[in-house]
Every structure is written in C-alpha cells, then in structure tokens.
Design a protein around this motif. Structure first.
Motif, mmCIF file in Angstrom:
data_model
loop_
_atom_site.group_PDB
_atom_site.id
_atom_site.type_symbol
_atom_site.label_atom_id
_atom_site.label_comp_id
_atom_site.label_asym_id
_atom_site.label_seq_id
_atom_site.Cartn_x
_atom_site.Cartn_y
_atom_site.Cartn_z
ATOM 1 N N TRP A 193 2.688 3.768 10.688
ATOM 2 C CA TRP A 193 2.950 2.738 9.688
ATOM 3 C C TRP A 193 3.959 3.278 8.675
ATOM 4 O O TRP A 193 4.502 4.375 8.875
ATOM 5 C CB TRP A 193 1.659 2.369 8.965
ATOM 6 N N GLY A 249 4.328 -6.430 7.506
ATOM 7 C CA GLY A 249 3.799 -6.235 6.165
ATOM 8 C C GLY A 249 2.414 -5.630 6.137
ATOM 9 O O GLY A 249 2.086 -4.832 5.250
ATOM 10 N N ASN A 250 1.565 -5.999 7.108
ATOM 11 C CA ASN A 250 0.199 -5.483 7.096
ATOM 12 C C ASN A 250 0.109 -4.036 7.567
ATOM 13 O O ASN A 250 -0.979 -3.466 7.637
ATOM 14 C CB ASN A 250 -0.721 -6.370 7.949
ATOM 15 N N LYS A 251 1.269 -3.423 7.882
ATOM 16 C CA LYS A 251 1.319 -2.004 8.241
ATOM 17 C C LYS A 251 2.159 -1.208 7.240
ATOM 18 O O LYS A 251 2.671 -0.142 7.556
ATOM 19 C CB LYS A 251 1.862 -1.838 9.661
ATOM 20 N N ASN A 266 3.030 -10.452 2.014
ATOM 21 C CA ASN A 266 3.152 -9.793 3.317
ATOM 22 C C ASN A 266 1.859 -9.132 3.777
ATOM 23 O O ASN A 266 1.849 -8.445 4.792
ATOM 24 C CB ASN A 266 4.276 -8.753 3.277
ATOM 25 N N ASP A 267 0.781 -9.333 3.024
ATOM 26 C CA ASP A 267 -0.532 -8.794 3.381
ATOM 27 C C ASP A 267 -0.510 -7.272 3.498
ATOM 28 O O ASP A 267 -1.169 -6.681 4.358
ATOM 29 C CB ASP A 267 -1.031 -9.413 4.697
ATOM 30 N N SER A 268 0.254 -6.622 2.628
ATOM 31 C CA SER A 268 0.318 -5.160 2.638
ATOM 32 C C SER A 268 -0.880 -4.569 1.912
ATOM 33 O O SER A 268 -1.546 -5.243 1.112
ATOM 34 C CB SER A 268 1.611 -4.681 1.967
ATOM 35 N N LEU A 269 -1.160 -3.308 2.187
ATOM 36 C CA LEU A 269 -2.203 -2.584 1.475
ATOM 37 C C LEU A 269 -1.620 -2.080 0.161
ATOM 38 O O LEU A 269 -0.659 -1.322 0.150
ATOM 39 C CB LEU A 269 -2.701 -1.402 2.314
ATOM 40 N N ASN A 307 -5.441 -16.200 0.339
ATOM 41 C CA ASN A 307 -6.150 -15.030 0.847
ATOM 42 C C ASN A 307 -6.208 -13.956 -0.240
ATOM 43 O O ASN A 307 -5.250 -13.763 -0.990
ATOM 44 C CB ASN A 307 -5.463 -14.464 2.088
ATOM 45 N N PRO A 366 -5.728 -10.545 -1.869
ATOM 46 C CA PRO A 366 -4.883 -9.364 -1.598
ATOM 47 C C PRO A 366 -5.747 -8.167 -1.222
ATOM 48 O O PRO A 366 -6.807 -7.925 -1.817
ATOM 49 C CB PRO A 366 -4.171 -9.133 -2.932
ATOM 50 N N ARG A 367 -5.291 -7.432 -0.225
ATOM 51 C CA ARG A 367 -6.012 -6.233 0.217
ATOM 52 C C ARG A 367 -5.575 -5.051 -0.650
ATOM 53 O O ARG A 367 -4.385 -4.740 -0.742
ATOM 54 C CB ARG A 367 -5.724 -5.937 1.681
ATOM 55 N N ALA A 403 -10.282 -2.901 0.341
ATOM 56 C CA ALA A 403 -10.214 -2.498 1.744
ATOM 57 C C ALA A 403 -10.451 -1.008 1.930
ATOM 58 O O ALA A 403 -11.004 -0.584 2.950
ATOM 59 C CB ALA A 403 -8.860 -2.881 2.334
#
Length: 448
Positions: free
Chosen positions: A100, A119-121, A140-143, A164, A166-167, A210
């Motif tokens: 990632w 984005g999630n990576k 982008n659903d990023s951490l 949603n 945010p993580r 998360a």
C-alpha cells in the motif's frame, strides 16, 4: 632543516586480508559494475554525479521483509513510506509487489493517487493535514491516522452528514526504552491520552475506529523496543474489545528499522551491528501472537518500512575534481557532489569505492564536496587509495531520503536512473536545468 608537518594519528579497526609488500589493500577490487552495468558507461551516458537504483535489489529486499513477517504471522500488509523515496518509478515497484502507500502530506497523497493506488489502500499520517486534504481522504475511504486533538475535533465536524463513517486510527506514542521518547506525534499511552482519544472517537458516533498506529523512532537498533511497543498496542486493542465491545481491525507498527549503513561515531560497521529484518519480525510477531487475541480476531499487522527496503539499492556515482593538502598535512579529495545532494552524509559513514583500478598506496583523507560551504564534508576521515582528477567513485547505500531531502543549492540536482531486472537502464528523473530552476521566477518590470 625544515620541520615536518604534524598529522594527527588515526585509529581504525584492522581488517584481516592478504598482504603484499605495500601492506593490506583497502577496499579490495574496484567497484566497476552495478547489476552488470558499467559505472563508467552510466556516467558517460547520464553525467556525473548520478544516482543509480537497482530494481532487482528493491524487489529482493521487499520480498525478504514480507517473508520475514508473513511466515511468522498470518495477516501482514506493508505500506511503502513515500517520504523515504517518492520517485514514481520507485513507488510503483513497491505497489507491484503488493505494498500500500503510506503518506504524510497532501503532496504525497496526490502522488499516491496518481500512481493508481486505490484510496482505501492509502494510509494518511502526519500532523499537518489540511481540511481539504482530510475531505479528500474521507471521500477516498483512506485510513486517516489522527495525530492530535485538534485534528480529531476537525474530523468529527468534517464527518457530519457523510454517508459512511471515515475510517480512522489513533496514533500512539509511548515509552519503549528508547530516549528521547518520540512523544511529539500522537497521543501518549502512559498518561492515558491515547485511551481518552479512543473514547472520544467511539463516543462521537461519527468516526469508525479501524486501528491503532505507532512509530517509535527512526533507525531503532534495539528489537526489544518494538516488543514493548507491540505489547502496549495489543493491550489497547484488547481493552477496546473488553470495555467497549469494539474490535480493532489492525495494528500499524510503523517503520524505523535500520539499514546496514554505519552511523557516525560508530566503531563497528553497520553490517556487523544492525539487527536483521528477521530479528524485528521475530520480536513483534512473537509478542502479538501471545498477547491474548482470539484466533479469529488477530489484527492485521501493518508495517511502514522505508530505508531498510531501499537504502542498499541506491548508489551515487561521482567524479574526483582535485586533491590538496590541508594545513595539518592531511590529504583532501574534492568530488563533484556535495551534502546538498547526499544529505545522509550528515548521518552515515558512507562506504566509498573507486570505480577503476587503483594503486595499493592507501592514505587517510577527508572527502569534500564542491560547495562553497565548510560543512560540505562527505567523509571526515576515510582510508582510500590515491585518487586522481577525473577518477570516478561510487557511494553505497544511498537509496533512502537522499532523493527526497536533496536540495538545489549552488549546484543542480543530478539525474536518477533505474536498472531493471533485465539490466536495462531507464532515466526516471532528468537532471535539473537552469530553465527548470527559473521557471517560476518573476522579475518586476523595473528590474529588467
């Protein structure tokens, strides 16, 4: 009778080897090839100085690191540290291997997106995220790893009305026996600040906790420090499960693993003293597997390794400009690259090798760069054969941080090439030009 010039004594660990009538031959054979490509031909084609990266070595390092952790722990994910070397060609090698992206600024975040990383990576670290950058990461659903209370409060506001949650992860700092403690970043474990931040995230109802993140320092040479960190991170995760009925999906142990470069002030070389990636893997995974997690709730282990994966894959080629004697009588050799290009010469006693046949005559000398600054010292003291103007040298293990921390000062920054696994050479960053440097300058009319 003329008085001889005094030269101070120099003490160095002896290296056993075959001797001839001139003594031991320091440095062995000349370093003429990188991945079977001639050093002289690289300089002839791309100029001097020149950075060279070995794709073969980068991939070998990544696979060895992944194997070290994945054979000891069932769920492992690496995230390439963009700040270590964010040339796109380099980043894409790691992404091809399954890594990632770990970024610490909006600039690096945009580079990761541009390199095609979903984005999630992308893991977004750092204390200086702007509201716009946080919104982009949310979309982008990023951490997003939260660094301080102001950022946490801002995220709660930004999350308002989002479909949603945010993580997020909480960055934790702690006492691991390494001093000074890296307590500038994140929330402290011992004071209870980290637990308070966790409670605030959970109670907000607007963020999804998360994971937990720590980065205990850089160039950490004690594996036990990571064992302490892993134990404290695991205890927080288990407390979340026991008291909040909340499962932590991942533990991010950050980076900080050293390469085998020799730190300034060290007597023994780094190759003899630094723990291996297997040593760190054994320490971290051993603690996590015994921490008390249910087998089906073992958290994903994330590593953000940087320099250990690329330092020894990088070389800096250069050319001798001149030799001189200092007032104390010591020999000085001047090369065509300085600390503006080789920033890590402030940290390491870099190995320097001649790139052509040399005489058996060895002398202790100082190696200077070409800058008009007294601090422009590549090596303060090194035993090398006598080098002549026009001779070429190779500086080893320069792949980490030099191509992100270099600066344009007095001289232009050099080109960077990559040697691929088929021994083909690719220009991945062109040498700077005056036009490039002046592109964004504007001269008022009355000064023209």
């Amino acid at each position: 009778m003329q008085k001889l010039v005094y030269e101070r004594p120099y003490i160095k660990k002896l290296t056993a080897g075959v001797m001839n009538k001139f003594g031991s031959r320091s440095g062995g054979k000349p370093f003429e090839y990188i991945d079977n490509v001639s050093v002289k031909s690289l300089i002839a084609s791309y100029g001097s100085p020149l950075f060279v990266l070995s794709e073969k070595q980068i991939r070998r390092n990544y696979r060895a690191a992944y194997r070290a952790f994945s054979t000891r722990y069932p769920k492992v994910q690496f995230a390439w540290s963009y700040k270590t070397n964010y040339l796109n060609a380099v980043c894409n090698i790691f992404h091809q291997e399954g890594s990632w992206a770990e970024v610490v600024s909006g600039f690096e975040y945009q580079k990761a997106l541009g390199n095609g990383v979903p984005g999630n990576k992308i893991i977004f670290n750092g204390p200086g995220k702007t509201a716009d950058e946080l919104l982009l990461a949310i979309e982008n659903d990023s951490l997003i790893h939260i660094d301080h209370l102001e950022e946490l409060n801002q995220l709660i506001i930004l999350a308002e009305g989002k479909p949603n949650k945010p993580r997020v992860g909480i960055r934790v700092n702690m006492d691991t026996g390494i001093y000074p403690i890296w307590d500038r970043f994140g929330f402290n474990y011992e004071s209870g600040d980290a637990w308070a931040a966790i409670l605030k995230v959970i109670n907000s109802g607007k963020l999804q906790l998360a994971g937990l993140h720590c980065h205990i320092g850089t160039y950490v040479q004690v594996t036990g420090a990571y064992g302490i960190a892993a134990a404290k991170m695991a205890s927080l995760a288990l407390r979340c499960k026991a008291e909040l009925q909340h499962t932590i999906a991942y533990l991010d142990m950050g980076g900080g693993f050293p390469s085998t470069n020799t730190l300034k002030g060290s007597y023994l070389p780094g190759t003899d003293t630094m723990p291996t990636i297997d040593d760190f893997a054994e320490e971290i995974t051993g603690i996590l597997t015994k921490a008390g997690f249910a087998h089906d709730e073992l958290p994903l282990l994330i590593l953000e390794s940087g320099r250990v994966l690329i330092d020894d894959a990088g070389y800096l080629l250069g050319t001798v400009i001149a030799n001189k004697r200092l007032s104390e009588g010591k020999r000085a050799t001047i090369v065509d690259f300085g600390v503006n290009v080789l920033f890590t010469s402030f940290w390491y006693e870099h190995q320097i090798s001649p790139a052509q046949e040399f005489t058996p005559n060895i002398e202790n000398m100082v190696v200077y760069g070409p800058l008009c600054m007294n601090i422009d010292v590549i090596r303060e003291s090194i035993n090398l054969p006598l080098l002549n103007p026009g001779d070429n040298v190779v500086v080893h293990k320069v792949g980490a941080y030099n191509m992100t921390q270099w600066m344009q000062f007095i001289t232009l920054r050099p080109a960077v090439v990559l040697i691929d696994e088929q021994q083909q050479v690719h220009l991945i960053k062109a040498k700077e030009t005056l036009d490039y440097i002046e592109r964004d300058e504007h001269v008022p009319g009355h000064l023209k």
